[in-house]
Design an enzyme around this catalytic site. Structure first.
Site, PDB file in Angstrom:
ATOM      1  N   ASN A 296       1.233   3.936  -3.173  1.00 18.71           N
ATOM      2  CA  ASN A 296       0.884   5.349  -3.015  1.00 18.71           C
ATOM      3  C   ASN A 296       1.975   6.284  -3.520  1.00 18.71           C
ATOM      4  OD1 ASN A 296      -1.648   4.877  -2.044  1.00 18.71           O
ATOM      5  ND2 ASN A 296      -1.196   5.329   0.106  1.00 18.71           N
TER       6      ASN A 296
ATOM      7  N   ARG B 207      -9.876   4.510  -7.432  1.00 18.26           N
ATOM      8  CA  ARG B 207      -9.245   3.758  -6.350  1.00 18.26           C
ATOM      9  C   ARG B 207     -10.155   3.602  -5.132  1.00 18.26           C
ATOM     10  NH1 ARG B 207      -4.429   2.068  -6.679  1.00 18.26           N
ATOM     11  NH2 ARG B 207      -4.086   2.250  -4.445  1.00 18.26           N
TER      12      ARG B 207
ATOM     13  N   GLU C 208       0.827  -1.211   0.000  1.00 20.12           N
ATOM     14  CA  GLU C 208       0.000   0.000   0.000  1.00 20.12           C
ATOM     15  C   GLU C 208       0.861   1.261   0.000  1.00 20.12           C
ATOM     16  OE1 GLU C 208      -3.059  -0.195  -0.564  1.00 20.12           O
ATOM     17  OE2 GLU C 208      -3.473  -2.282  -0.093  1.00 20.12           O
TER      18      GLU C 208
HETATM   19  N1  LIG Z   1       2.668   9.110  -1.086  1.00 11.40           N
HETATM   20  C1  LIG Z   1       1.614   9.925  -1.350  1.00 11.40           C
HETATM   21  N2  LIG Z   1       1.800  11.085  -2.039  1.00 11.40           N
HETATM   22  C2  LIG Z   1       0.775  11.903  -2.324  1.00 11.40           C
HETATM   23  N3  LIG Z   1      -0.501  11.664  -1.941  1.00 11.40           N
HETATM   24  C3  LIG Z   1      -0.769  10.537  -1.248  1.00 11.40           C
HETATM   25  C4  LIG Z   1       0.264   9.613  -0.921  1.00 11.40           C
HETATM   26  N4  LIG Z   1      -0.292   8.596  -0.224  1.00 11.40           N
HETATM   27  C5  LIG Z   1      -1.604   8.881  -0.123  1.00 11.40           C
HETATM   28  N5  LIG Z   1      -1.908  10.054  -0.737  1.00 11.40           N
HETATM   29  C6  LIG Z   1      -3.248  10.695  -0.821  1.00 11.40           C
HETATM   30  O1  LIG Z   1      -4.079  10.117   0.176  1.00 11.40           O
HETATM   31  C7  LIG Z   1      -5.250   9.562  -0.435  1.00 11.40           C
HETATM   32  C8  LIG Z   1      -5.703   8.328   0.320  1.00 11.40           C
HETATM   33  O2  LIG Z   1      -4.720   7.312   0.216  1.00 11.40           O
HETATM   34  P1  LIG Z   1      -5.110   5.784   0.413  1.00 11.40           P
HETATM   35  O3  LIG Z   1      -5.855   5.649   1.711  1.00 11.40           O
HETATM   36  O4  LIG Z   1      -3.876   4.985   0.275  1.00 11.40           O
HETATM   37  O5  LIG Z   1      -6.128   5.472  -0.750  1.00 11.40           O
HETATM   38  P2  LIG Z   1      -5.928   5.352  -2.354  1.00 11.40           P
HETATM   39  O6  LIG Z   1      -4.498   5.031  -2.651  1.00 11.40           O
HETATM   40  O7  LIG Z   1      -6.858   4.262  -2.745  1.00 11.40           O
HETATM   41  O8  LIG Z   1      -6.331   6.669  -2.937  1.00 11.40           O
HETATM   42  C9  LIG Z   1      -4.862   9.297  -1.867  1.00 11.40           C
HETATM   43  O9  LIG Z   1      -5.994   9.282  -2.714  1.00 11.40           O
HETATM   44  C10 LIG Z   1      -3.926  10.468  -2.155  1.00 11.40           C
HETATM   45  O10 LIG Z   1      -4.631  11.622  -2.489  1.00 11.40           O
END
Ligand SMILES: Nc1ncnc2c1ncn2[C@@H]1O[C@H](COP(=O)(O)OP(=O)(O)O)[C@@H](O)[C@H]1O
Ligand SMILES: Nc1ncnc2c1ncn2[C@@H]1O[C@H](COP(=O)(O)OP(=O)(O)O)[C@@H](O)[C@H]1O
Lengths: 110, 147, 147, 110
Positions: free
Chosen positions: C52, C106, C48
């Site tokens: 990301n 997503r 995960e």
């Molecule tokens: N490494 C990252 N860099 C930039 N934005 C991030 C990162 N990790 C998470 N996010 C932001 O947080 C939101 C939620 O992340 P997550 O719970 O992993 O769900 P998903 O990956 O399904 O969108 C993402 O949609 C994104 O906008």
């Protein structure tokens, strides 16, 4: 890594499980030598059925035990080496010193 | 040559990390179109190179760091670089001889295995400076090579 | 707390390296006294966090680098730090909500999984600066804790 | 990752082999949708027997196919999920949308 020992008259069978590299070399050496230094033991059978990997540190353990066993006029055998381990044993010529068999039964039958 | 993938890792010079390093490089190499036997051979050379850093380079000092770099280029060549900042090798030609070891309890087969299971091995070393072993192995399929 | 083992790795921000990263961390964690189920959960959180970085942090730009640091301390706590130097997160509390995603295709479950399968999660982020996710999970056995 | 397709009347069976993460999500989506967009297909059975790992990107593929199938009034089933994959499917509530069975035969029998 784990070692299982079985004694049949003057023969010690060692069943090794795990990857034979430097991490376990010392422990293996100590554990096996403790038992083959016993006066009632002459021969050694190393069962490698559950060894998925061996490198030159692992080979060192094999050769070291071979020297110790021949020093006391005993015989050593390897059984159950998997293809990838067998390849390394052949490549390094260990098979010319230590005869190799399919399984423990084959050795007991000779 | 352009890189298709690249990874670098650094870790403590402890025996536990020999299995760790070979499993990391093995999983990296699995991206190539190669057999399980290829992967086994790659794990072997990594095991030898990293063991040497720990035993010879750092003389079992667990507080030092080992660096491994792996890459795959667009011609499907896997390159593995294993590096320590330890003792270095005085007499390199001698050290590379089969069955030669400065440690009487060892087999002297590390470099032999590294050479045998790769297409190319280069060693850079200087006493007191450390040792870098660069291993390359091609996974170019014949069809690709002709294309 | 003293470190028992430590490794750091950096790799290209390409989807192939998600499996690579989870297998590396899985093999590092295997040194702990833990079950296969623990390893599966650790692989999931790494998957995960690294996904990301690739999708959100670098918006699928394959030329960027992701850093993963793993350590085990003397109290058997596994720490995993996953870092990108990408886009960063504007509204972190919102981003951490279950089922929230800035990408309509997503699930918004990444942070939920990371939180659920670890004992502690800390996220450091700034728009334009990148994101660092720090995950900790204890493997202290009850007997050890009492000793 | 590899996909194997089998059509039984209005039902498409998809047998997945490999880890379901972001790397394979796009390919899986395209390959499956190409086939379920066919007018003669109404139902989808996803066989996960050979899937050792799934993360939220993999779940996204499952949910996406569920939406597509229900939009055309069909039904979707998951069969053969291993314990670690099953755990994630339950944890995320996917099992409340997509009924889960042991194997293909169980679904065919209902
Ligand atoms: N490494 C990252 N860099 C930039 N934005 C991030 C990162 N990790 C998470 N996010 C932001 O947080 C939101 C939620 O992340 P997550 O719970 O992993 O769900 P998903 O990956 O399904 O969108 C993402 O949609 C994104 O906008
Ligand atoms: N990283 C290193 N640092 C210092 N010396 C090394 C290193 N690698 C190899 N050597 C030297 O080269 C010799 C031969 O190495 P090798 O063929 O791997 O056999 P072995 O490890 O069994 O000694 C070693 O005995 C050691 O003296």
């Amino acid at each position: 890594m784990s070692l299982e020992f079985k004694k049949i008259r003057a023969t010690l069978i060692v069943r090794v499980a795990g990857e034979m590299d430097m991490l376990i070399a010392d422990k293996m050496r100590t554990e096996i030598d403790k038992r083959i230094d016993d006066k009632t033991i002459r021969n050694l059978v190393l069962n490698l059925e559950r060894v998925p990997f061996i490198d030159s540190s692992g080979l060192g353990v094999v050769i070291g035990r071979y020297k110790r066993i021949t020093a006391k006029q005993g015989r050593m055998f390897i059984v159950g080496a998997r293809p990838q381990v067998e390849k390394i044993l052949f490549f390094s010529g260990v098979n010319r010193l230590v005869p190799m068999y399919k399984n423990e039964q084959e050795v007991i039958n000779i | 040559m352009n890189l298709r993938n690249y990874a670098k890792f650094e870790f403590f010079s402890i025996p536990e990390n020999i299995a760790f390093a070979r499993s990391c490089v093995g999983s990296f190499a699995a991206q190539l179109d190669c057999t399980l036997e290829d992967i086994e051979e790659i794990k072997l050379v990594v095991s030898e190179a990293v063991s040497n850093c720990i035993i010879h380079g750092y003389e079992n000092n667990p507080t030092q760091m080992i660096t491994v770099m792996v890459s795959i280029d667009t011609a499907s060549v896997l390159e593995i670089v294993v590096e320590d900042r330890g003792k270095g090798i005085e007499d390199l030609p001698r050290a590379m001889e089969a069955a030669y070891s400065t440690d009487p309890t060892r087999m002297g087969l590390g470099f032999t295995f590294m050479k045998s299971f790769t297409d190319d091995m280069q060693v850079d070393t200087a006493p007191g400076q450390g040792t870098t072993v660069r291993l390359r192995r091609s996974f170019l399929k014949n069809e690709e090579a002709l294309a």
